[in-house]
Design an enzyme around this catalytic site. Structure first.
Site, PDB file in Angstrom:
ATOM      1  N   VAL A 120       0.850  -1.210   0.000  1.00 40.75           N
ATOM      2  CA  VAL A 120       0.000   0.000   0.000  1.00 40.75           C
ATOM      3  C   VAL A 120       0.878   1.250   0.000  1.00 40.75           C
ATOM      4  O   VAL A 120       0.649   2.196  -0.774  1.00 40.75           O
ATOM      5  CB  VAL A 120      -0.962  -0.001   1.211  1.00 40.75           C
ATOM      6  CG1 VAL A 120      -1.774   1.286   1.239  1.00 40.75           C
ATOM      7  CG2 VAL A 120      -1.888  -1.217   1.165  1.00 40.75           C
ATOM      8  N   ASP A 144      -8.841  -9.265  12.762  1.00 41.54           N
ATOM      9  CA  ASP A 144      -8.810  -8.137  11.824  1.00 41.54           C
ATOM     10  C   ASP A 144     -10.223  -7.538  11.685  1.00 41.54           C
ATOM     11  O   ASP A 144     -10.401  -6.320  11.758  1.00 41.54           O
ATOM     12  CB  ASP A 144      -8.295  -8.652  10.473  1.00 41.54           C
ATOM     13  CG  ASP A 144      -8.340  -7.613   9.375  1.00 41.54           C
ATOM     14  OD1 ASP A 144      -7.392  -6.807   9.286  1.00 41.54           O
ATOM     15  OD2 ASP A 144      -9.320  -7.588   8.611  1.00 41.54           O
ATOM     16  N   GLY A 198      -1.729 -14.932  -2.768  1.00 41.06           N
ATOM     17  CA  GLY A 198      -1.292 -13.706  -2.094  1.00 41.06           C
ATOM     18  C   GLY A 198      -2.408 -13.007  -1.334  1.00 41.06           C
ATOM     19  O   GLY A 198      -2.229 -11.888  -0.853  1.00 41.06           O
ATOM     20  N   GLY A 254     -10.962  -1.004   3.201  1.00 41.73           N
ATOM     21  CA  GLY A 254     -10.032  -0.677   2.112  1.00 41.73           C
ATOM     22  C   GLY A 254     -10.484   0.534   1.321  1.00 41.73           C
ATOM     23  O   GLY A 254     -10.558   1.648   1.845  1.00 41.73           O
ATOM     24  N   GLU A 259      -9.678   6.700   6.699  1.00 36.69           N
ATOM     25  CA  GLU A 259     -10.647   6.044   5.814  1.00 36.69           C
ATOM     26  C   GLU A 259     -10.198   4.635   5.414  1.00 36.69           C
ATOM     27  O   GLU A 259     -11.025   3.731   5.245  1.00 36.69           O
ATOM     28  CB  GLU A 259     -10.850   6.901   4.555  1.00 36.69           C
ATOM     29  CG  GLU A 259     -11.882   6.383   3.598  1.00 36.69           C
ATOM     30  CD  GLU A 259     -13.276   6.277   4.202  1.00 36.69           C
ATOM     31  OE1 GLU A 259     -13.873   7.315   4.494  1.00 36.69           O
ATOM     32  OE2 GLU A 259     -13.758   5.143   4.389  1.00 36.69           O
ATOM     33  N   GLU A 282      -1.913 -14.031   4.342  1.00 34.21           N
ATOM     34  CA  GLU A 282      -0.514 -13.886   4.700  1.00 34.21           C
ATOM     35  C   GLU A 282       0.053 -15.230   5.157  1.00 34.21           C
ATOM     36  O   GLU A 282      -0.695 -16.167   5.432  1.00 34.21           O
ATOM     37  CB  GLU A 282      -0.400 -12.855   5.818  1.00 34.21           C
ATOM     38  CG  GLU A 282      -0.817 -11.493   5.314  1.00 34.21           C
ATOM     39  CD  GLU A 282      -0.758 -10.446   6.388  1.00 34.21           C
ATOM     40  OE1 GLU A 282       0.100 -10.558   7.272  1.00 34.21           O
ATOM     41  OE2 GLU A 282      -1.565  -9.520   6.328  1.00 34.21           O
ATOM     42  N   LYS A 324     -11.824  -3.717  12.825  1.00 35.26           N
ATOM     43  CA  LYS A 324     -12.560  -2.845  11.889  1.00 35.26           C
ATOM     44  C   LYS A 324     -13.968  -2.559  12.424  1.00 35.26           C
ATOM     45  O   LYS A 324     -14.461  -1.431  12.322  1.00 35.26           O
ATOM     46  CB  LYS A 324     -12.619  -3.499  10.506  1.00 35.26           C
ATOM     47  CG  LYS A 324     -11.242  -3.582   9.831  1.00 35.26           C
ATOM     48  CD  LYS A 324     -11.287  -4.499   8.626  1.00 35.26           C
ATOM     49  CE  LYS A 324      -9.942  -4.570   7.904  1.00 35.26           C
ATOM     50  NZ  LYS A 324      -9.897  -5.634   6.903  1.00 35.26           N
ATOM     51  N   ILE A 360     -13.421   1.176   0.137  1.00 34.51           N
ATOM     52  CA  ILE A 360     -14.847   1.519   0.258  1.00 34.51           C
ATOM     53  C   ILE A 360     -14.995   2.757   1.151  1.00 34.51           C
ATOM     54  O   ILE A 360     -14.516   2.751   2.280  1.00 34.51           O
ATOM     55  CB  ILE A 360     -15.643   0.351   0.895  1.00 34.51           C
ATOM     56  CG1 ILE A 360     -15.486  -0.930   0.072  1.00 34.51           C
ATOM     57  CG2 ILE A 360     -17.108   0.724   1.063  1.00 34.51           C
ATOM     58  CD1 ILE A 360     -16.066  -2.160   0.754  1.00 34.51           C
ATOM     59  N   GLY A 415      -6.066  -4.586  -0.851  1.00 37.08           N
ATOM     60  CA  GLY A 415      -5.288  -4.483  -2.089  1.00 37.08           C
ATOM     61  C   GLY A 415      -4.687  -3.100  -2.201  1.00 37.08           C
ATOM     62  O   GLY A 415      -5.234  -2.119  -1.687  1.00 37.08           O
TER      63      GLY A 415
HETATM   64  N1  HSE Z   1      -6.181  -8.684   5.781  1.00 38.61           N
HETATM   65  C1  HSE Z   1      -7.264  -7.833   5.419  1.00 38.61           C
HETATM   66  C2  HSE Z   1      -8.322  -8.624   4.667  1.00 38.61           C
HETATM   67  C3  HSE Z   1      -6.876  -6.690   4.532  1.00 38.61           C
HETATM   68  O1  HSE Z   1      -8.113  -9.790   4.341  1.00 38.61           O
HETATM   69  O2  HSE Z   1      -9.377  -8.075   4.438  1.00 38.61           O
HETATM   70  C4  HSE Z   1      -6.336  -5.518   5.268  1.00 38.61           C
HETATM   71  O3  HSE Z   1      -7.285  -4.942   6.115  1.00 38.61           O
END
Ligand code: HSE
Length: 433
Positions: free
Chosen positions: A16, A203, A189, A136, A131, A192, A207, A138, A304
């Site tokens: 990024v 994650d 990819g 991502g 943001e 991870e 969010k 959006i 992405g």
């Molecule tokens: N690892 C996150 C996902 C992307 O798979 O959505 C980064 O926030």
């Protein structure tokens, strides 16, 4: 420093960060038009300066010295794209303390120290823009700050992790196991090398905390969100769910219940007609329900380099415009609703059970008694498969709305039945379309 040029310091040059740096260099003219001021990349912080970098980014800008970039008097906007809590949080704090504007995609730092960082930015009258931290590319943080602000939000239902949504889509469409789908995601990819944060729902919980703080005007941290990952799901769960008219998705759900907030990330049966059931692959979608707007859905690429850079660059332009115009950043709405967090035990929803039992007379009656004694009403029971050799049968039981505490007790009691071979899976159902 003249306000005709704004200095940008970039911390982190992963995929990024590289995309952001490339755009700042290659699209400098276009971005200057949008900002009404020239944006100048003054320094890019990396861990290893010897690694080959994108040729669009001048090598003289690349350094391992984060303090030098944060402290550079020519840097007015610090863009933090290192990820992880530390040292990223320390640099964000340092930059804000020095009166610099900060743009970040760091969900972990915001979901952990968001209130403190927002308070610091307001005290120093600088912007803290994030943001890219959820969804991502959006646009969702901006709409929650502004366009939806007049609403009383009643719920958020979201698919906000692309890696897990990709894995679940493969399992659903191709009948692959969780492990096979994970390996495919890693080869492409999407996942991870250490996918724990994605597959365990961490994650998505970060969010959801960020989105819920804004939507419900109450400080929420990642630790407030109940979380279950996707590794217990089997291909057969997708098949049975499909036969019953459901998809299985990892949903992030926030729901207001009077003066409390129910916050959870877990795999969920979702009616196939629901918009979220149709969000496949690495795509994300966030449905917000407000008293005025009704239900709105934000859909797009949740990860992405390019989509995330789109959100980061939008924030950089906003910070640059406010500096160039000498404007103070707007004060954000107070997080003063004081909602308490509802424990998962108090959740009331429908459930799906998949159990393997001895295939004998009276077993179903025993299970029905366990459930009935705990006030769990059965909506349907289907015997899915009998195994002649082992004399066992697989049952799928769907319930009417029941209390989570009772469901957990029922699982314990069912496991104690002589005829119970295995309680293979218990999943929650989000019924409303
Ligand atoms: N690892 C996150 C996902 C992307 O798979 O959505 C980064 O926030």
């Amino acid at each position: 420093m003249s306000n005709s040029t704004i200095g940008i310091g970039l911390l982190g040059m992963g995929v990024v960060g590289t995309e952001v740096a490339r755009n700042l260099v290659l699209k400098a003219g276009r971005l200057a038009q949008q900002a009404g001021v020239t944006l100048e990349l003054k320094g890019v912080v990396v861990r290893d300066v010897s690694r080959i970098r994108d040729s669009a980014v001048p090598a003289r800008l690349i350094t391992a010295d984060a303090r030098a970039v944060v402290d550079d008097p020519g840097v007015q906007v610090v863009v933090e794209l290192m990820g992880g809590l530390r040292p990223a949080y320390d640099y964000i704090r340092m930059a804000l303390s020095q009166g610099k504007h900060v743009v970040t995609a760091n969900k972990e730092a915001l979901a952990t120290y968001g209130s403190e960082l927002v308070g610091l930015a307001e005290e120093r009258q600088v912007s803290l823009l994030y943001e890219a931290s959820a969804g991502g590319g959006i646009p969702i943080i901006g709409p929650l700050h502004k366009d939806l602000l007049a609403n009383e939000t009643s719920s958020i239902h979201a698919i906000i992790n692309g890696t897990t949504n990709y894995i679940l889509t493969r399992m659903s469409q191709e009948g692959t196991s969780f492990q096979e789908a994970l390996v495919q995601a890693q080869e492409l990819g999407y996942a991870e090398a250490d996918p724990t944060n994605d597959i365990e729902g961490t994650d998505a919980a970060y969010k959801l905390a960020i989105l819920s703080s804004l939507a419900f005007h109450t400080p929420v941290t990642g630790g407030d969100v109940y979380r279950e990952g996707i590794s217990r799901l089997a291909a057969v769960d997708f098949r049975y769910a499909g036969e019953l008219g459901y998809a299985i998705k990892l949903l992030a759900i926030a729901r207001r219940e009077d003066s409390a907030l129910s916050l959870r990330v877990h795999p969920c049966l979702v009616p196939q007609e629901h918009l979220l059931a149709k969000v496949d692959g690495v795509f994300n979608a966030i449905e917000v329900e407000g008293d005025l707007v009704g239900r709105v859905v934000f859909h797009g690429r949740g990860a992405g380099p390019k989509p995330t850079a789109s959100a980061v660059l939008g924030d950089i332009l906003e910070a640059a415009r406010s500096i160039a115009e000498g404007r103070k950043p707007p004060r954000r709405a107070a997080l003063d609703n004081g909602l308490r967090m509802l424990p998962i035990h108090d959740l009331v929803t429908q459930y799906y059970f998949r159990v393997t039992v001895a295939d004998r007379a009276g077993v179903l009656a025993k299970i029905a008694t366990v459930l009935g004694d705990l006030n769990i009403s059965i909506a349907s029971v289907i015997q899915k498969a009998s195994d002649e050799a082992s004399q066992t049968a697989e049952l799928v039981i769907m319930t009417h709305p029941a209390r989570e505490a009772h469901v957990r007790e029922a699982v314990g009691r069912m496991r104690g039945l002589d005829e119970m071979v295995e309680v293979s899976n218990v999943l929650r159902v989000e019924g409303r379309v």
